[in-house]
Enzyme design. Structure first.
Site, short mmCIF file in Angstrom:
data_model
loop_
_atom_site.label_atom_id
_atom_site.label_comp_id
_atom_site.label_asym_id
_atom_site.label_seq_id
_atom_site.Cartn_x
_atom_site.Cartn_y
_atom_site.Cartn_z
N GLN A 126 0.83 -1.21 0.00
CA GLN A 126 0.00 0.00 0.00
C GLN A 126 0.86 1.26 0.00
OE1 GLN A 126 -2.30 0.50 3.60
NE2 GLN A 126 -3.84 1.73 2.60
N SER A 129 0.55 6.48 3.04
CA SER A 129 1.22 7.45 3.92
C SER A 129 2.51 7.98 3.31
CB SER A 129 1.53 6.79 5.27
OG SER A 129 0.35 6.47 5.96
N GLU A 244 -10.62 -1.41 5.71
CA GLU A 244 -9.41 -1.65 6.50
C GLU A 244 -9.68 -1.43 7.98
OE1 GLU A 244 -4.79 -0.05 6.85
OE2 GLU A 244 -6.25 1.09 5.69
N GLU A 384 -7.27 9.42 17.15
CA GLU A 384 -7.80 10.76 17.32
C GLU A 384 -8.66 11.18 16.13
OE1 GLU A 384 -4.29 10.22 19.87
OE2 GLU A 384 -4.72 9.82 17.76
#
Length: 397
Positions: A126, A129, A244, A384
């Site tokens: 993947q 990020s 996911e 968060e």
């Protein structure tokens, strides 16, 4: 809403349990049980067994070669695999990019890539990020500039799990820097053998080479490898992340970790009594078990809604938050139960094949698992961020 398992579902559970007892190789089962790192061959051996059984792509419909299971059957399968110490299926091909290709890909892309995923011919990783785009993924800067029938891709991806084994990468790239952040992103499928791709290992705190940096320097990607329209990548990304995050809850693994913890705490003596009978420690174990039961009911509610035609939404964020926090708590309690025995940490143990005393094995893996579990509340969207999604979407705040 009926949250109990039917007679047919119980028969399915028995079938899965029998298959795992007969087909899961003992050496792989032991490596998982002792907390050792799996090699690429371990993953492929087990996934080839599942593929021959027709159970590798548990979430795929029959028309694409899957078993056509509903959400309850998938839940049962995952739970039994965790209980049997089976490896988790590497998710990037089967559970992540495949659903995107099914929903947004062309007929040609489906015919080309889906059979190769089913046969374990492609190992996907993947490319989401980046060093400056983690929780705020829409800030990604990897650029793809179109030149005729190719994109020229430049940029860097990070935390690329098992990228050292992969031959294919699904990647979010910015194709329109002038558009607003989400609107300028596209979804590309990239052959890792393409010139200009460099994979550099990141060794994590537990001593493992699980994640990597991936550098893309003038990488040429055919336009036909774009999934969906140009600029539709954020839609693909959100669709993938919902699936996911639901899986990251790791309910089956948490239940197995609780069984292991209670077994340890029943055998380890503290001041002349089993540790599990010590009030302060027992209170934390009981609290974790109650919260795990609550998480399981929430998970079953989501599954029941999906069985009735619903789709996972912000509930997947709830599952991700509580599931990751509980697994971290269980790893912390396991480390505490072992006491000084968990202090000694030898990363090389996690790669060895020699048989070792099982009590030592539990101690040797405890610290590594504690370190590794710190990531659970970060990857797949930091907790968060997930709490913000819940507050906005469910609570209307």
């Amino acid at each position: 809403m009926n949250l109990t398992f039917t007679t047919e579902e119980q028969r399915f559970r028995a079938e899965v349990r029998e298959f795992l007892a007969d087909s899961l190789p003992d050496d792989i089962r032991k490596r998982v049980r002792l907390g050792r790192h799996l090699r690429a061959d371990d993953h492929l051996r087990w996934q080839n067994i599942l593929s021959r059984q027709g159970w590798l792509a548990a979430n795929w419909p029959v028309e694409h070669g899957g078993p056509g299971w509903g959400p309850v059957q998938r839940h049962i399968f995952d739970e039994e695999c965790a209980a049997a110490h089976a490896p988790t299926v590497v998710p990037f091909g089967v559970n992540m990019v495949a659903p995107v290709i099914m929903k947004f890909g062309t007929a040609e892309q489906q015919a080309r890539y889906l059979p190769r995923i089913l046969d374990n011919q492609d190992w996907w990783c993947q490319g989401y990020s980046e060093p400056g785009a983690g929780s705020d993924l829409a800030s990604l800067n990897t650029r793809a500039v179109r030149e005729d029938d190719h994109y020229i891709v430049n940029g860097q991806k990070t935390w690329t799990t098992l990228g050292q084994h992969a031959n294919m990468l699904f990647c979010l790239v910015r194709t329109d820097p002038a558009a607003k952040k989400q609107a300028g992103i596209s979804f590309l499928l990239i052959d890792m053998q393409t010139p200009g791709i460099t994979v550099r290992p990141i060794v994590t705190l537990d001593g493992a080479h699980e994640v990597n940096e991936v550098f893309l320097d003038n990488v040429r990607v055919p336009v036909e490898n774009r999934v969906g329209d140009e600029g539709q990548g954020w839609t693909c990304a959100k669709f993938l992340l919902t699936h996911e995050r639901t899986g990251i809850a790791g309910l089956g693994h948490a239940k197995q970790a609780l069984v292991h913890l209670k077994s340890l705490a029943s055998r380890i003596q503290h001041r002349g009594k089993p540790l599990l009978e010590q009030p302060s420690f027992r209170q934390r174990v009981v609290k974790a078990e109650i919260e795990l039961m609550a998480l399981e009911v929430t998970n079953l509610r989501v599954i029941a809604a999906a069985r009735d035609g619903g789709a996972p939404g912000a509930e997947s964020s709830l599952l991700k938050v509580r599931g990751s926090e509980l697994r971290q708590e269980l790893s912390e309690l396991t480390r505490r139960a072992l006491g000084p025995a968990a202090v000694a940490f030898f990363p090389e143990f996690l790669y060895q094949d020699e048989p070792l005393d099982e009590a030592y094995a539990a101690s040797a893996a405890a610290s590594a698992q504690y370190f590794n579990r710190r990531k659970l509340s970060i990857y797949g969207g930091a907790n968060e961020i997930q709490k913000g999604i819940v507050a906005k979407t469910i609570l209307g705040m």
